[in-house]
Design a protein around this motif. Structure first.
Motif, PDB file in Angstrom:
ATOM      1  N   GLU A   1       0.842  -1.192   0.000  1.00 52.63           N
ATOM      2  CA  GLU A   1       0.000   0.000   0.000  1.00 52.63           C
ATOM      3  C   GLU A   1       0.883   1.249   0.000  1.00 52.63           C
ATOM      4  O   GLU A   1       1.892   1.307   0.718  1.00 52.63           O
ATOM      5  N   PRO A   2       0.523   2.262  -0.785  1.00 48.85           N
ATOM      6  CA  PRO A   2       1.304   3.505  -0.778  1.00 48.85           C
ATOM      7  C   PRO A   2       1.303   4.151   0.602  1.00 48.85           C
ATOM      8  O   PRO A   2       0.293   4.121   1.314  1.00 48.85           O
ATOM      9  N   THR A   3       2.400   4.715   1.000  1.00 51.71           N
ATOM     10  CA  THR A   3       2.490   5.418   2.275  1.00 51.71           C
ATOM     11  C   THR A   3       1.564   6.632   2.261  1.00 51.71           C
ATOM     12  O   THR A   3       1.624   7.446   1.335  1.00 51.71           O
TER      13      THR A   3
ATOM     14  N   GLY B   1      10.513   3.833  -3.596  1.00 50.57           N
ATOM     15  CA  GLY B   1      10.016   5.189  -3.399  1.00 50.57           C
ATOM     16  C   GLY B   1      10.824   6.039  -2.447  1.00 50.57           C
ATOM     17  O   GLY B   1      10.574   7.240  -2.319  1.00 50.57           O
TER      18      GLY B   1
ATOM     19  N   LYS C   1       7.391   6.266   0.177  1.00 52.43           N
ATOM     20  CA  LYS C   1       7.600   4.838  -0.009  1.00 52.43           C
ATOM     21  C   LYS C   1       6.349   4.180  -0.606  1.00 52.43           C
ATOM     22  O   LYS C   1       5.227   4.436  -0.155  1.00 52.43           O
ATOM     23  N   HIS C   2       6.573   3.389  -1.647  1.00 53.77           N
ATOM     24  CA  HIS C   2       5.526   2.683  -2.386  1.00 53.77           C
ATOM     25  C   HIS C   2       4.565   3.627  -3.107  1.00 53.77           C
ATOM     26  O   HIS C   2       3.475   3.205  -3.514  1.00 53.77           O
ATOM     27  N   ARG C   3       4.974   4.878  -3.303  1.00 52.52           N
ATOM     28  CA  ARG C   3       4.161   5.824  -4.059  1.00 52.52           C
ATOM     29  C   ARG C   3       4.675   5.986  -5.493  1.00 52.52           C
ATOM     30  O   ARG C   3       4.211   6.861  -6.217  1.00 52.52           O
ATOM     31  N   GLU C   4       5.630   5.178  -5.881  1.00 49.40           N
ATOM     32  CA  GLU C   4       6.127   5.100  -7.259  1.00 49.40           C
ATOM     33  C   GLU C   4       6.529   6.460  -7.835  1.00 49.40           C
ATOM     34  O   GLU C   4       6.064   6.855  -8.901  1.00 49.40           O
TER      35      GLU C   4
ATOM     36  N   ASP D   1       4.205  11.530  -8.280  1.00 47.76           N
ATOM     37  CA  ASP D   1       3.951  10.176  -7.794  1.00 47.76           C
ATOM     38  C   ASP D   1       2.717   9.543  -8.432  1.00 47.76           C
ATOM     39  O   ASP D   1       2.103  10.104  -9.353  1.00 47.76           O
TER      40      ASP D   1
ATOM     41  N   GLU E   1      -0.298   9.201  -7.618  1.00 48.76           N
ATOM     42  CA  GLU E   1      -1.588   9.875  -7.517  1.00 48.76           C
ATOM     43  C   GLU E   1      -1.574  11.247  -8.170  1.00 48.76           C
ATOM     44  O   GLU E   1      -2.483  12.054  -7.963  1.00 48.76           O
TER      45      GLU E   1
ATOM     46  N   LYS F   1      -1.658   8.422 -12.296  1.00 48.68           N
ATOM     47  CA  LYS F   1      -0.303   8.583 -11.817  1.00 48.68           C
ATOM     48  C   LYS F   1       0.681   9.079 -12.864  1.00 48.68           C
ATOM     49  O   LYS F   1       0.492   8.925 -14.061  1.00 48.68           O
TER      50      LYS F   1
END
Length: 373
Positions: free
Chosen positions: A24-26, A282, A302-305, A320, A322, A345
């Protein structure tokens, strides 16, 4: 052989994705903003899978493309000057010079359109397609293909001037890292972890060096590609790869200054006397350009690419998953500004111009953002 290796990597990737749950995205935390932005304008470029597409800027003019096959010329306020429908998918984004706009289509064709009115100037059939934008001067167009070839093409006639082929095999040679032209030198990082410096006019290899060595057992673990272009500044060049290393080299001769283990698919940025690396998970980290010593690390995305990093004014920025544009203080790594672009994204680094920051998202939205404080 190259195709077989690539297929093995893809199969491995699909297999891993079926058993590993995506983190899951931070969640974003409140920040102490010292930089504020205004989304001045947003337009839709069309549908399709926009992966990898990026606009190009020269002066007050923007060239942009959609994956569905539309090519646009826009002014600095995102007003349309012309658009052309190619009826073919476009990969890698657009480039332009003083006379033409260039795109590579999914059927491995370089298409040149007149900057004045969008009329077709020429088409060149390539040995394979390209997933990164061409690099262009007024005299030459450079294309990096998926099968390990670099072509220099006359920018006005479409005549092939020179071709160089990477004499190596290995997983990840598809060529996902954009090229960098600095002066008369073209820097090209291949997915095998090898960087080449070509003399732009002749194609002569000035130097080459292995900057990433994979240590994994599976084909997936051995991929050391990058979606960040080599970052060149003050006669140095920085690179970073997935499952490999972050490295700083002398851009004149390829001599290695320092290297450290890093998993950094989005890439690296050489700026502010440091090498800023966006890691695959990330995390954004900075290392001293002189020694490679760690300066700071920020796991807020982190994990938000996040995308590859760029310089916006006196700051470092990424976009990122989103569509949030984040700005970091280069001395401390603190996030000091953020703006929601909207839409899906981001995939590629923002493009910085004299009139603002351009962000192209995966849903085909192109936005112009200005720094207002």
């Amino acid at each position: 052989m190259l195709r077989s290796l690539y297929l093995v990597a893809v199969v491995s990737l699909v297999g891993c994705s079926s058993v590993q749950e995506k983190p899951e995205p931070t969640p974003l935390q409140r920040i102490n903003a010292v930089v504020e932005f205004d989304v001045v304008e947003s337009i839709s470029l069309g549908g399709g899978d926009q992966t990898g597409l990026a606009p190009a800027v020269q002066g007050e003019v923007i060239a942009a493309a959609s994956a569905s096959g539309q090519v646009y010329l826009l002014n600095s306020e995102l007003d349309e000057l012309w658009d052309v429908e190619l009826d073919r998918a476009i990969m890698g984004g657009a480039s332009l010079n003083s006379t033409n706009v260039y795109v590579v289509t999914s059927d491995a064709t370089l298409v040149a359109l007149a900057r004045d009115d969008g009329a077709k100037v020429f088409e060149v059939l390539l040995p394979s397609s390209a997933t990164v934008p061409p690099v262009t001067t007024d005299s030459l167009v450079f294309v990096k293909t998926q099968i390990g070839r670099i072509l220099a093409i006359n920018a006005q006639t479409g005549e092939i001037v020179w071709v160089e082929e990477v004499k190596e095999s290995g997983v990840g040679i598809r060529g996902g890292s954009p090229m960098t032209l600095e002066g008369d030198t073209l820097f090209v990082l291949w997915g095998s972890g090898r960087i080449f410096a070509y003399q732009a006019d002749s194609g002569r290899i000035m130097w080459e060096r292995q900057v990433a060595v994979s240590r994994g057992r599976s084909p997936l673990e051995r991929i050391v590609d990058s979606k960040g272009a080599p970052s060149v500044r003050n006669n140095y060049v920085a690179t970073a790869t997935r499952n490999g290393q972050a490295s700083l080299l002398d851009a004149r001769n390829g001599q290695l200054i320092w290297s450290l283990d890093s998993d950094a698919y989005p890439g690296a940025l050489l700026a502010f006397n440091s090498v800023i690396v966006v890691e695959t998970d990330g995390t954004v980290s900075a290392y001293s350009a002189q020694s490679g010593e760690s300066l700071w690390s920020n796991a807020a995305l982190k994990h938000r690419e996040p995308s590859a990093p760029v310089v916006i004014d006196d700051f470092v920025a990424v976009v990122d998953l989103e569509g949030e544009l984040h700005v970091f203080a280069p001395a401390t790594g603190a996030i000091v500004g953020r703006v929601d672009i909207g839409g899906e994204k981001g995939q590629v680094a923002p493009v910085v111009s004299d009139f603002g920051v351009l962000v192209q998202l995966l849903d085909g939205r192109l936005s112009l953002v200005e720094v207002i404080r």
